[in-house]
Design an enzyme around this catalytic site. Structure first.
Site, short mmCIF file in Angstrom:
data_model
loop_
_atom_site.label_atom_id
_atom_site.label_comp_id
_atom_site.label_asym_id
_atom_site.label_seq_id
_atom_site.Cartn_x
_atom_site.Cartn_y
_atom_site.Cartn_z
CG HIS A 17 -23.66 -56.15 40.33
ND1 HIS A 17 -22.71 -57.09 40.02
CD2 HIS A 17 -23.40 -55.75 41.61
CE1 HIS A 17 -21.90 -57.25 41.06
NE2 HIS A 17 -22.30 -56.46 42.02
CB ALA A 18 -28.43 -51.22 39.25
CD GLU A 41 -24.09 -57.33 36.49
OE1 GLU A 41 -24.63 -58.39 36.87
OE2 GLU A 41 -22.98 -56.95 36.90
NE ARG A 75 -20.08 -53.57 41.24
CZ ARG A 75 -19.61 -54.73 40.77
NH1 ARG A 75 -19.70 -54.99 39.48
NH2 ARG A 75 -19.07 -55.63 41.58
CG ASN A 130 -22.04 -60.65 44.24
OD1 ASN A 130 -22.69 -61.43 44.94
ND2 ASN A 130 -21.20 -61.07 43.31
NE ARG A 131 -16.57 -57.30 45.09
CZ ARG A 131 -17.06 -57.72 43.94
NH1 ARG A 131 -18.24 -58.36 43.92
NH2 ARG A 131 -16.41 -57.54 42.80
CB SER A 171 -24.59 -59.55 32.12
OG SER A 171 -24.90 -58.20 32.40
CE1 TYR A 172 -18.12 -57.30 29.11
CE2 TYR A 172 -19.15 -56.01 30.82
CZ TYR A 172 -18.09 -56.21 29.94
OH TYR A 172 -17.04 -55.32 29.92
CD GLU A 212 -20.45 -62.16 35.66
OE1 GLU A 212 -21.00 -61.32 34.92
OE2 GLU A 212 -20.09 -61.92 36.83
#
Length: 434
Positions: A179-180, A182, A235, A252-253, A307-308, A381
């Site tokens: 996820h970009a 994070e 994201r 992540n899906r 995160s987070y 996370e």
């Protein structure tokens, strides 16, 4: 009440993107943190989360007294405040949220006269340059394997750290930055590599265990978050939809285990949880899959850094209705890791199954556990209290604390799976120095 709220928010929300660009909106946005303390309040928040897809939900409440964090424009804020006050939900607000975004140096830093600081956020190019330098400085420990290229052509390399690559040791596979926005996740991955190859005391962590680390799974998205403050909360990946003028997939899906059965969007223009047109549609997720398939028999632990919220969660992610039969082992190790971090001065993790948090299918941790058969698989996370904007100045405090947790991970994998340990257990008379 909620139906009227949904209508007003839908009308007042400026939705996402035109040609991949967003209006510069965040300066006048407010972050509202909602604290449910009853089950009815938690259900009321679920109505907002499920019924208002166009608001920016940064984090969902996993249980009572855990916050739901939402970014709102002024019109939305008025409506949400009216709703939560009616429900009796306690809240805090941060005004002008976009102005808290840290300024970063957008172009890659040239380090002719300056060393790489592991307690700073860096461009993707700078991280790759540092990995190349470390590989040259420690060729006996670190080797880089090119996995392929991202959608926009950035080369992705896996850091393989081993005292003896021919020993057939169990592997701990860690990735970050799918996820970009994070940023702390790639920073943690780079710190892990740094400690494992540069710290003389890390020899113990490498004894009987190999560490494979992919610091940034989504380099295109990561660099996009660095292009302007407007894009800081992006994201997804940066692939372009073939039919619509929309960009990106939630990596992540996108993994091919129980793909799209829960917690995803099928709308390519959804900026959060679009699962993609098919499993593994993204070159970036294909590369993670390929690492898992190639080394699947040796990978005994997989950790995806995010995160987070300071959570350490395990399968299943696609459902909260039931747990895998091995859940107690997963839970026990996660608690040991949390205790190690807390002992080092850090905050403890909230430990649970990912689906009990909220169901979301197509995650890398479920794929590793369910499809590949990795016995220990987690999403970690990192950090709490600063949303996705964890201050660079605090990295020097939290990264060493999290490292103590990874030492605990390493100890468990060594004790349970190290081939040297098991050989000695069955034949104590063998001299392995011959």
């Amino acid at each position: 009440m909620i139906h009227g709220l949904i209508f007003l928010l839908g009308v007042s929300t400026l939705y996402l993107q035109v040609g991949g660009k967003e209006d510069n909106k965040y300066d006048n946005y407010t972050l509202i943190k909602l604290y449910p303390n009853t089950k009815s309040q938690l259900e009321a928040l679920r109505e907002i989360e499920n019924g208002v897809p166009k608001i920016d939900i940064l984090k969902r409440s996993r249980n009572l007294n855990d916050t739901t964090d939402i970014l709102l424009n002024p019109e939305q804020l008025t409506e949400i405040k009216h709703f939560v006050e009616k429900e009796g939900i306690t809240y805090d607000i941060k005004d002008n949220y976009g102005r808290s975004f840290e300024a970063v140096e957008r172009s890659p830093r040239r380090r002719v006269f300056r060393s790489f600081n592991v307690f700073e956020y860096h461009s993707y190019g700078a991280m790759q340059e540092h990995l190349e330098m470390l590989a040259k400085m420690h060729p006996d420990l670190l080797k880089l394997a090119t996995l392929g290229s991202s959608y926009q052509g950035r080369r992705m390399k896996l850091a393989k750290i081993s005292l003896n690559p021919n020993a057939n040791n169990p592997i701990i596979f860690i990735d970050g930055g799918i996820h970009a926005r994070e940023w702390v996740a790639p920073a943690m991955a780079m710190y892990l590599i740094h400690r494992l190859v540069s710290d003389p005391e890390a020899t113990h962590e490498l004894n009987g265990v190999d560490w494979y680390i992919l610091p940034v799974v989504n380099p295109d998205g990561y660099e996009f978050t660095r292009t302007s403050r407007t894009n800081r909360l992006w994201r997804k990946t940066r692939s372009k939809n073939a039919l619509l003028d929309c960009f990106g997939v939630d990596g992540n899906r996108n993994f091919g285990f129980k793909w799209a059965v829960s917690g995803v969007s099928k709308n390519p223009c959804d900026k959060e949880t679009y699962a993609g047109p098919k499993p593994f549609s993204e070159p970036e997720t294909q590369m993670v899959r390929n690492v898992m398939i190639t080394y699947g028999k040796r990978i005994k632990l997989y950790v995806s850094l995010h995160s987070y919220g300071q959570y350490l969660v395990y399968p299943w992610g696609y459902t909260g209705e039931f747990l895998p039969k091995e859940w107690q082992k997963l839970h026990s190790l996660a608690k040991m890791v949390s205790d190690a971090v807390e002992k080092a001065g850090g905050q403890p993790f909230r430990v649970m199954s990912a689906g009990k948090w909220y169901p979301a299918a197509g995650g890398s941790d479920d794929f590793a556990f369910g499809a590949i058969g990795v016995p220990y698989s987690y999403t970690m996370e990192l950090t709490d209290g600063y949303e996705f904007l964890f201050p660079e100045r605090l990295l020097h405090t939290v990264l060493p604390q999290f490292y103590e947790g990874f030492k605990e991970f390493g100890a468990q994998i060594r004790n349970e799976f190290s081939p040297t340990r098991h050989r000695k257990a069955f034949n104590l008379d063998v001299d392995y120095n011959v």
